[in-house]
Every structure is written in structure tokens, then in C-alpha cells.
Write a protein that holds these residues in place. Sequence first.
Motif, PDB file in Angstrom:
ATOM      1  N   PRO A  36       0.829  -1.247   0.061  1.00  0.00           N
ATOM      2  CA  PRO A  36       0.120   0.049  -0.089  1.00  0.00           C
ATOM      3  C   PRO A  36       0.880   1.106   0.174  1.00  0.00           C
ATOM      4  N   ALA A  37       0.738   1.935  -1.107  1.00  0.00           N
ATOM      5  CA  ALA A  37       1.813   3.089  -1.165  1.00  0.00           C
ATOM      6  C   ALA A  37       1.332   4.449  -1.193  1.00  0.00           C
ATOM      7  N   PRO A  38       1.361   5.368  -0.089  1.00  0.00           N
ATOM      8  CA  PRO A  38       1.012   6.559   0.038  1.00  0.00           C
ATOM      9  C   PRO A  38       1.312   7.539  -1.358  1.00  0.00           C
ATOM     10  N   VAL A  39       0.650   8.071  -2.056  1.00  0.00           N
ATOM     11  CA  VAL A  39       0.676   8.966  -2.981  1.00  0.00           C
ATOM     12  C   VAL A  39       0.331  10.490  -2.607  1.00  0.00           C
ATOM     13  N   LEU A  40       1.571  11.123  -2.480  1.00  0.00           N
ATOM     14  CA  LEU A  40       1.245  12.703  -2.079  1.00  0.00           C
ATOM     15  C   LEU A  40       1.410  13.607  -3.188  1.00  0.00           C
ATOM     16  N   GLY A  47      10.151  15.615   4.738  1.00  0.00           N
ATOM     17  CA  GLY A  47       9.435  16.747   5.476  1.00  0.00           C
ATOM     18  C   GLY A  47       8.078  16.560   5.939  1.00  0.00           C
ATOM     19  N   VAL A  48       7.369  15.939   5.178  1.00  0.00           N
ATOM     20  CA  VAL A  48       5.969  15.529   5.783  1.00  0.00           C
ATOM     21  C   VAL A  48       6.061  14.442   6.929  1.00  0.00           C
ATOM     22  N   PHE A  49       6.883  13.300   6.703  1.00  0.00           N
ATOM     23  CA  PHE A  49       7.013  12.364   7.803  1.00  0.00           C
ATOM     24  C   PHE A  49       8.387  12.283   8.397  1.00  0.00           C
ATOM     25  N   GLY A  50       8.333  13.172   9.506  1.00  0.00           N
ATOM     26  CA  GLY A  50       9.702  13.565  10.365  1.00  0.00           C
ATOM     27  C   GLY A  50       9.858  15.210  10.551  1.00  0.00           C
ATOM     28  N   GLY A  51      10.138  15.916   9.463  1.00  0.00           N
ATOM     29  CA  GLY A  51      10.289  17.197   9.507  1.00  0.00           C
ATOM     30  C   GLY A  51      11.810  17.439  10.215  1.00  0.00           C
ATOM     31  N   ARG A  52      12.166  18.462  10.448  1.00  0.00           N
ATOM     32  CA  ARG A  52      13.480  18.899  10.885  1.00  0.00           C
ATOM     33  C   ARG A  52      13.904  18.116  11.893  1.00  0.00           C
ATOM     34  N   ASP A  53      13.015  18.033  13.160  1.00  0.00           N
ATOM     35  CA  ASP A  53      13.323  16.978  14.249  1.00  0.00           C
ATOM     36  C   ASP A  53      13.215  15.804  14.137  1.00  0.00           C
ATOM     37  N   GLY A  54      12.754  15.160  12.783  1.00  0.00           N
ATOM     38  CA  GLY A  54      12.713  13.813  12.721  1.00  0.00           C
ATOM     39  C   GLY A  54      11.654  12.931  13.358  1.00  0.00           C
ATOM     40  N   ARG A  55      10.595  13.843  13.995  1.00  0.00           N
ATOM     41  CA  ARG A  55       9.580  13.020  14.595  1.00  0.00           C
ATOM     42  C   ARG A  55       8.128  13.828  14.560  1.00  0.00           C
ATOM     43  N   THR A  59       0.898  18.333   9.653  1.00  0.00           N
ATOM     44  CA  THR A  59      -0.553  18.396   9.686  1.00  0.00           C
ATOM     45  C   THR A  59      -0.987  19.721   9.827  1.00  0.00           C
ATOM     46  N   ASP A  60      -2.455  19.732   9.674  1.00  0.00           N
ATOM     47  CA  ASP A  60      -3.020  20.992   9.587  1.00  0.00           C
ATOM     48  C   ASP A  60      -3.819  21.404  10.835  1.00  0.00           C
ATOM     49  N   ARG A  61      -4.222  22.372  11.248  1.00  0.00           N
ATOM     50  CA  ARG A  61      -5.067  22.448  12.620  1.00  0.00           C
ATOM     51  C   ARG A  61      -6.072  21.475  12.815  1.00  0.00           C
ATOM     52  N   GLN A  62      -6.415  20.515  11.970  1.00  0.00           N
ATOM     53  CA  GLN A  62      -7.412  19.386  12.163  1.00  0.00           C
ATOM     54  C   GLN A  62      -6.388  18.186  12.385  1.00  0.00           C
ATOM     55  N   GLY A  63      -5.189  18.124  12.413  1.00  0.00           N
ATOM     56  CA  GLY A  63      -4.734  17.058  12.440  1.00  0.00           C
ATOM     57  C   GLY A  63      -4.249  16.160  11.389  1.00  0.00           C
ATOM     58  N   GLN A  64      -4.674  16.812  10.058  1.00  0.00           N
ATOM     59  CA  GLN A  64      -4.733  16.098   8.832  1.00  0.00           C
ATOM     60  C   GLN A  64      -3.510  16.325   8.016  1.00  0.00           C
ATOM     61  N   ILE A  65      -3.051  15.318   7.310  1.00  0.00           N
ATOM     62  CA  ILE A  65      -1.756  15.543   6.225  1.00  0.00           C
ATOM     63  C   ILE A  65      -2.551  15.802   4.814  1.00  0.00           C
ATOM     64  N   ARG A  66      -2.564  17.010   4.456  1.00  0.00           N
ATOM     65  CA  ARG A  66      -3.164  17.389   3.487  1.00  0.00           C
ATOM     66  C   ARG A  66      -2.324  17.153   2.181  1.00  0.00           C
TER      67      ARG A  66
END
Length: 301
Positions: A36-40, A47-55, A59-66
Amino acid sequence: MSGWLRGAAAAFFVLLAAVLPARAGEATRYAVAVLPAPVLNTADFPGVFGGRDGRTLRTDRQGQIRQLEFIALPGTAFTVHETLLRGTSVVHRVTTDDYPSPSATGYFVEDRFVRLAEVAPPPRPRMLPPRDGIVARLLAARGSRYVWGGNVRAGVPAMTELFPPAGKLSAETARRWRLQGVDCSGLLYEATNGVTPRNTSALLAFGTGVPIAGLGADAIRQRLEPLDLIVWKGHVIIVLDRERTIESRLGPVPGERDGVAVRPLREVLAEVLRGRMPADRYPESGGTGGKSFVVRRWYGR
């Protein structure tokens, strides 16, 4: 030149060739999802899964990965238009018949979720379950959380392996990292083995329309059949029978009053009719189309 330098140079040129877009006259490249392959809608997977701090998840204000468009099911065939490096990730810009929606930014899949191919792979097999099987799958999803772009309620366990977070995550962040849950059209997509369109914009014209213009709730209810879709641009509600519906919707507070729930059909119709007008055909654009809804019948048509 030493053997080590020759090896390093060869590796560099192989990598350089991999990250350049295909030039005119070159053979078209393809890929097939093996997981199952996430398509962004961005190439920036790290940057989406980890960001600068790696954790941190983006997400937006509703906690969703748009940035998540959908999760390609195993066997989904892609055409590869370009291959890029993003941090330690090799990312392919792709198109697929499984998700024909236009995009201003393009669609991207990470290399570890796919197998590259030199010839065009066959389309993903589509086997529609029987009506009772679809209803059973829908009901099995009750209680699943709402995830924008999600269409695999169990999520993608490989996400925390392929994009390992730096440190221990909370249970909620780990769930979001694995994309556990479904959105409204993703609920139907999973239940039908990916036979139905993935977006509500495509569901608006899927199947045949049920005439409902000018009718009240009771009259509409009498015309509905199991698996009919009450749909407008942005949301779909699935009819289970003349007493119940099922849907996945995003609540006003992340994690509260959202996700997959079965609701009384009478209650749902009353709620929808308070803000929308029943129509036989959803207007393409302009006018009052944004306040309309339609019913589409697709199973057994």
C-alpha cells in the motif's frame, strides 16, 4: 584512478541518471505498487514524515496530512515521469489511471513502495465484491478514524519502518504516522477493492442518477436502495438500507466526533436537507451547485 574512486564515480553517474527527468526519445518508465503506497502531492516525503526534528508530522489544525492524496493499492500501475532525490528518499513523479484527478503540483510515490518496470504493467485487477460483502466491509470499518486521503483503515505499517521517527511517538502520533483510517470516499474505495472512484468529484457522475429534485426526506428515502450514494463535492454518505447510512467525516476537534459511524437515514436526510437542495444532476460550476446534493446508483446498474 583507484578502484575505490572508479566505483564511487560509477555510483555517482548511476544516481545522476536516476534523478534526471526522461528526455525526448527515451523509453517511458513504469512502476507497480508492491505495498500500500502513499501518494503525495509533494516530493518532500522526509519533510512530511519527520520534519526537521525527525519526529514531527506535517499536519494542519485538524491534525490532517493534506499532502496525502490517496494510498495506492498493491498492483497499482504508474507511469514514471521523473525521479528525484529528497534527503535520503528517492521519489518518483507519477501518474496513474487509478487516480486521474488533475494536479497543479503532480503526484509522487517513494521508491521503496514500488517495483520499477521497463514495459507498461497491466492495470491493477479490480474484482467487485458482492453487495452483502461490500456492506459487511463497510460495517467492519465502524470506529475507524478519519484520515484525509486514507483508504486503508489498517494503515500502512511500513511507514514507521521506512520513515523511522527519531524517538518514541505518542500512540496518537504513531497512528497518524501509519495513516490508519479512511476519509469519506476512501471508506467506499476500500470496501469495493478500489473499484469505485477515489474522489467525491468523480462520484458525482458515477453510475446513474436517482431523480430526487424537489422531493422531501420521506419521498427520497423511499427511492433509496442499498449502496446508493448521497453525495456532493467534498463528501459522500453511503446508504446501507432504508434505515441506516454509514460515512466517515472529520469532526470539529481532532480525534473527537470524527471517523466512521452508522447513522439513521432519517436523521441524515433531515440534516442534509437543512443546508442543501436535492438535485437530479450536480451542476458543473457556478450557480447554486455548491448547495446541492445528488443520489447516485452504481451497484447492479
